[in-house]
Design a protein around this motif. Sequence first.
Motif: not given
Length: 368
Positions: A299-314, A68-76
């Motif tokens: 921030l958009c790059r992070s938030l496009a991949r998953s939901a974050f709290t303000t603290g986690a983003l900080a 969902r939020t990444t593309f692990p190398d196990l698919f390659l």
Amino acid sequence: MSVRIDITGLRQEQIAVVTSPLAELGMALHALSEPGHHPRLRGWATGVTCDLDPHLADRMCEADFLWRTTFPDLFLPYAGLPGGNALPGATLAEELDQLDKLSDEQFVDTALEFTCALPYDDGGPAALTDAESRRRALELAAARGPQSLLFSERLLADPPRTRAWLRHFLEDCDAAFFADTWSRLHHQLAADARHKTDLLRHKGLAEALASVSPAVTLDEAADRITVDKLGEGRTATAGSGLLLVPTSLGWPHLMVLHRHGWQPVLHYPVGSPEMAAPLSLEQLTLRMTALSHPVRMRLCRSLARSAFTTGALAQSHGMTAPEISRHLGTLKKAGLLTTRRRGRYVLHQLDVTAVARLGSEFLEGILR
């Protein structure tokens, strides 16, 4: 920011443009788990989801954080095989056999990629054998929720069992929907691979890379390929080859496998997305102003991949919570964020559908 590939000494015969059914299955799982990234696949995703066996759908959710939020190398997996010059298998079964050939340490490290727990460019101690790496991996998995923690604990405790689970799951996905999807997509991908191969042979690597994406450039004097992404990375062919793998389901994601010790891979989208209807001038101005700041773009790059709290983003961006809150407020005022409450936490996520209305170039840039 960019990912750089040092190709010193790379010969043309070591470069291959090849299709990969396992990589496309990985993108299929991503598109089903994160349909907002792929609006033009909405019809396909709806059809697959409606016909999916409930038990298989539950298993798909069991580890959806892997795709969902990444593309692990196990698919390659072919990129991690000894020798650094393996090609993808002709069939999904052959590529699953290649996945089985990865060591337990390689499999665990690639499956833990979603935690961002381990050194990627430079290598480092394996989570399977190093106590500190294991502790860090489980800590980051726990931060993503009980589901990812449970999977990580099971993975570290019994890699062979988890590998068998994953292979069986992927085989069931193939039988349920992917074999039919691949039979329709393979011809398009094979044609694109032939076209890129012809460019490589007759016009050189620079022309072939330019046809992959304007974000990929070759500095022939420096023997370096640069991929323009909102992220940093580096790798080198160093005696191995270079693979270019097309994807149809993967637009707009342009990904670079740059794991230490693995063959570099450019996984690039083919085809063109459908364009969205234009916004009003007032709303367009508001949104473009909100996105004009480089911090908000990151921030958009992070938030496009998953939901974050303000603290986690900080924490992840090295800023204070009030600074992050001000940037989030600007994005929310422009209608670019969605928020939801989970217990005492407020989670923020980018509304990729709204961002897509600004044009494919920006969306492609942050999701690249």
